[in-house]
Design an enzyme around this catalytic site. Sequence first.
Site, PDB file in Angstrom:
ATOM      1  N   HIS A   1      31.040  25.671 -76.340  1.00 60.21           N
ATOM      2  CA  HIS A   1      29.731  26.160 -77.355  1.00 60.21           C
ATOM      3  C   HIS A   1      29.715  27.247 -76.726  1.00 60.21           C
ATOM      4  O   HIS A   1      28.423  27.467 -77.326  1.00 60.21           O
ATOM      5  CB  HIS A   1      28.554  24.684 -76.497  1.00 60.21           C
ATOM      6  CG  HIS A   1      28.834  24.233 -76.843  1.00 60.21           C
ATOM      7  ND1 HIS A   1      28.441  22.638 -76.209  1.00 60.21           N
ATOM      8  CD2 HIS A   1      30.219  22.632 -77.455  1.00 60.21           C
ATOM      9  CE1 HIS A   1      28.318  21.081 -75.945  1.00 60.21           C
ATOM     10  NE2 HIS A   1      29.700  21.304 -77.040  1.00 60.21           N
TER      11      HIS A   1
ATOM     12  N   PRO B   1      16.483  24.839 -67.783  1.00 53.93           N
ATOM     13  CA  PRO B   1      16.028  23.630 -68.480  1.00 53.93           C
ATOM     14  C   PRO B   1      17.181  23.100 -68.797  1.00 53.93           C
ATOM     15  O   PRO B   1      17.947  23.789 -69.490  1.00 53.93           O
ATOM     16  CB  PRO B   1      15.215  23.321 -69.354  1.00 53.93           C
ATOM     17  CG  PRO B   1      15.643  24.903 -69.437  1.00 53.93           C
ATOM     18  CD  PRO B   1      15.887  26.438 -68.587  1.00 53.93           C
ATOM     19  N   ASP B   2      17.703  21.516 -69.084  1.00 52.25           N
ATOM     20  CA  ASP B   2      18.852  20.630 -69.443  1.00 52.25           C
ATOM     21  C   ASP B   2      18.708  20.390 -70.865  1.00 52.25           C
ATOM     22  O   ASP B   2      16.547  21.034 -70.901  1.00 52.25           O
ATOM     23  CB  ASP B   2      19.269  19.794 -68.579  1.00 52.25           C
ATOM     24  CG  ASP B   2      18.363  18.715 -69.145  1.00 52.25           C
ATOM     25  OD1 ASP B   2      18.706  17.474 -67.776  1.00 52.25           O
ATOM     26  OD2 ASP B   2      17.623  18.571 -69.327  1.00 52.25           O
ATOM     27  N   PHE B   3      18.816  19.402 -71.541  1.00 43.76           N
ATOM     28  CA  PHE B   3      18.012  19.441 -72.650  1.00 43.76           C
ATOM     29  C   PHE B   3      17.719  18.220 -72.777  1.00 43.76           C
ATOM     30  O   PHE B   3      16.328  17.995 -73.992  1.00 43.76           O
ATOM     31  CB  PHE B   3      19.647  19.424 -74.046  1.00 43.76           C
ATOM     32  CG  PHE B   3      20.040  20.715 -74.070  1.00 43.76           C
ATOM     33  CD1 PHE B   3      21.352  21.103 -73.345  1.00 43.76           C
ATOM     34  CD2 PHE B   3      20.107  21.585 -74.597  1.00 43.76           C
ATOM     35  CE1 PHE B   3      21.414  22.531 -73.508  1.00 43.76           C
ATOM     36  CE2 PHE B   3      19.948  22.663 -74.470  1.00 43.76           C
ATOM     37  CZ  PHE B   3      20.933  23.466 -74.266  1.00 43.76           C
ATOM     38  N   ARG B   4      17.999  17.136 -72.292  1.00 43.24           N
ATOM     39  CA  ARG B   4      17.721  15.329 -73.216  1.00 43.24           C
ATOM     40  C   ARG B   4      16.918  14.950 -71.406  1.00 43.24           C
ATOM     41  O   ARG B   4      16.991  13.949 -71.770  1.00 43.24           O
ATOM     42  CB  ARG B   4      19.385  15.312 -72.693  1.00 43.24           C
ATOM     43  CG  ARG B   4      19.543  15.789 -75.074  1.00 43.24           C
ATOM     44  CD  ARG B   4      20.186  14.970 -75.004  1.00 43.24           C
ATOM     45  NE  ARG B   4      21.016  15.307 -76.179  1.00 43.24           N
ATOM     46  CZ  ARG B   4      21.661  16.792 -76.583  1.00 43.24           C
ATOM     47  NH1 ARG B   4      22.064  17.092 -75.353  1.00 43.24           N
ATOM     48  NH2 ARG B   4      22.401  16.776 -77.657  1.00 43.24           N
TER      49      ARG B   4
ATOM     50  N   ASN C   1      27.834  24.597 -71.240  1.00 43.20           N
ATOM     51  CA  ASN C   1      26.659  25.987 -71.056  1.00 43.20           C
ATOM     52  C   ASN C   1      26.866  26.684 -71.389  1.00 43.20           C
ATOM     53  O   ASN C   1      28.384  27.290 -71.926  1.00 43.20           O
ATOM     54  CB  ASN C   1      26.660  26.288 -69.257  1.00 43.20           C
ATOM     55  CG  ASN C   1      26.100  24.668 -68.948  1.00 43.20           C
ATOM     56  OD1 ASN C   1      25.480  23.843 -69.337  1.00 43.20           O
ATOM     57  ND2 ASN C   1      26.423  23.564 -67.499  1.00 43.20           N
TER      58      ASN C   1
ATOM     59  N   ASP D   1      24.823  29.565 -70.340  1.00 51.15           N
ATOM     60  CA  ASP D   1      24.629  30.558 -69.305  1.00 51.15           C
ATOM     61  C   ASP D   1      25.512  31.499 -68.156  1.00 51.15           C
ATOM     62  O   ASP D   1      24.962  32.289 -68.024  1.00 51.15           O
ATOM     63  CB  ASP D   1      23.729  29.948 -68.437  1.00 51.15           C
ATOM     64  CG  ASP D   1      24.701  28.863 -67.525  1.00 51.15           C
ATOM     65  OD1 ASP D   1      23.668  27.649 -67.475  1.00 51.15           O
ATOM     66  OD2 ASP D   1      25.395  28.760 -67.727  1.00 51.15           O
TER      67      ASP D   1
HETATM   68  N1  APR Z   1      22.148  17.601 -60.978  1.00 58.42           N
HETATM   69  C1  APR Z   1      22.593  16.178 -61.651  1.00 58.42           C
HETATM   70  N2  APR Z   1      22.446  15.630 -62.693  1.00 58.42           N
HETATM   71  C2  APR Z   1      21.563  16.379 -63.729  1.00 58.42           C
HETATM   72  C3  APR Z   1      20.653  17.515 -62.751  1.00 58.42           C
HETATM   73  C4  APR Z   1      20.938  17.731 -61.982  1.00 58.42           C
HETATM   74  N3  APR Z   1      20.047  18.149 -60.876  1.00 58.42           N
HETATM   75  N4  APR Z   1      19.759  18.184 -63.955  1.00 58.42           N
HETATM   76  C5  APR Z   1      20.143  17.482 -65.197  1.00 58.42           C
HETATM   77  N5  APR Z   1      21.267  16.572 -65.089  1.00 58.42           N
HETATM   78  C6  APR Z   1      21.662  15.429 -66.300  1.00 58.42           C
HETATM   79  C7  APR Z   1      21.160  14.594 -66.760  1.00 58.42           C
HETATM   80  O1  APR Z   1      20.798  13.965 -66.399  1.00 58.42           O
HETATM   81  C8  APR Z   1      21.917  14.276 -68.406  1.00 58.42           C
HETATM   82  O2  APR Z   1      22.283  13.188 -67.696  1.00 58.42           O
HETATM   83  O3  APR Z   1      22.699  16.247 -67.237  1.00 58.42           O
HETATM   84  C9  APR Z   1      22.681  15.262 -68.087  1.00 58.42           C
HETATM   85  C10 APR Z   1      21.937  16.742 -68.387  1.00 58.42           C
HETATM   86  O4  APR Z   1      22.481  16.000 -70.508  1.00 58.42           O
HETATM   87  P1  APR Z   1      22.067  17.318 -71.185  1.00 58.42           P
HETATM   88  O5  APR Z   1      20.462  17.469 -71.031  1.00 58.42           O
HETATM   89  O6  APR Z   1      22.648  15.965 -72.659  1.00 58.42           O
HETATM   90  O7  APR Z   1      22.374  18.448 -71.266  1.00 58.42           O
HETATM   91  P2  APR Z   1      24.786  18.237 -71.625  1.00 58.42           P
HETATM   92  O8  APR Z   1      25.152  17.324 -71.798  1.00 58.42           O
HETATM   93  O9  APR Z   1      25.418  19.332 -71.564  1.00 58.42           O
HETATM   94  O10 APR Z   1      24.307  18.913 -73.556  1.00 58.42           O
HETATM   95  C11 APR Z   1      25.611  19.144 -74.001  1.00 58.42           C
HETATM   96  O11 APR Z   1      23.922  19.436 -76.456  1.00 58.42           O
HETATM   97  O12 APR Z   1      22.079  20.311 -77.260  1.00 58.42           O
HETATM   98  C12 APR Z   1      23.892  20.572 -77.267  1.00 58.42           C
HETATM   99  O13 APR Z   1      25.326  22.219 -77.213  1.00 58.42           O
HETATM  100  C13 APR Z   1      23.989  21.449 -76.083  1.00 58.42           C
HETATM  101  O14 APR Z   1      25.707  21.726 -75.028  1.00 58.42           O
HETATM  102  C14 APR Z   1      24.222  21.176 -75.050  1.00 58.42           C
HETATM  103  C15 APR Z   1      24.895  19.799 -75.832  1.00 58.42           C
END
Ligand code: APR
Length: 280
Positions: free
Chosen positions: A138, A45-48, A119, A121
């Site tokens: 990170h 999963p992503d974060f937000r 990332n 991972d």
């Molecule tokens: N294809 C394109 N875009 C995507 C996909 C996908 N399959 N899945 C998610 N996204 C987009 C989301 O719309 C969002 O804009 O990727 C982005 C993910 O953002 P976050 O969840 O905030 O992840 P990230 O930017 O890596 O977070 C940064 O936050 O908590 C800290 O240390 C943690 O490294 C992390 C940092």
Amino acid sequence: GQDASTPETLESRTLEGIARYIKDGKAKKIVIMTGAGISTSAGIPDFRSPETGLYANLARFDLPHAESVFEISYFRNNPNPFYMLAQELDPSKFRPTITHSFIKLVHDKGLLLKLFTQNIDCLESRAGVPSDSIIEAHGSFATASCIECKSRYLPEKMLEVVRKGSVPQCEDDTCRGLVKPNIVFYGEPMPESFSQNKTLPADADLAIVMGTSLTVYPFASLPGFCGEGVPRLLINNEQVGSLGSRPDDVLLLEDCDSGVRKLAKALGWLEELETEWAKT
Ligand code: APR
């Protein structure tokens, strides 16, 4: 026709433009910046992202706020939520995505100047991108250490202790600090490799930003360091950061995996890319 500034017009006209810019040999030093969005299709999963993002799914840990799970001060008092999560996020369980393989292909073509990733991972390395081309802003799960004395421990050993329901502690009796993977928690310093590189190499001639909300600094300031006249391509579900503010920015507002396939197709690399990914 449509107003030239709307993203739709930009993305259709200029994705081809970016491909031509690369094919004409104008992009020899590409910098790529990535976030959790490039690993979601791998099952991480992503974060937000609403609903599916990690921060929307931590209710079971009863945290003061979602980010607490990655705060060093909270971790010292209550490491269990992070250790539970670490088992779920154990990177050895996941396969790189075709987006990770695209980055490897850019490297194989001698065009990757540097990959900056947020990332943890290790999927970029698993896809074959050499570690000296990667800046893990990170940190990552690749190594683990005691948060107090910094002694190194094997991540697999740490996870084994966690799986048995214990808390991995430093073996030095005078220390006994908590052991965690070397991912950067809120309240911890960035790794040396990033604190020295908090800007983009000045000779970068193309920037590609993928799968990040650009909400966490100093990483989020990187795209702003692109020289004038250096095109910036965003491949992301949503428009983020300052991308789109420059006339030569290109916005591909869609899934990373389909976006990199589109770009690879326009470059005549799609066959190679699929073959590359099949190897992971
Ligand atoms: N294809 C394109 N875009 C995507 C996909 C996908 N399959 N899945 C998610 N996204 C987009 C989301 O719309 C969002 O804009 O990727 C982005 C993910 O953002 P976050 O969840 O905030 O992840 P990230 O930017 O890596 O977070 C940064 O936050 O908590 C800290 O240390 C943690 O490294 C992390 C940092």
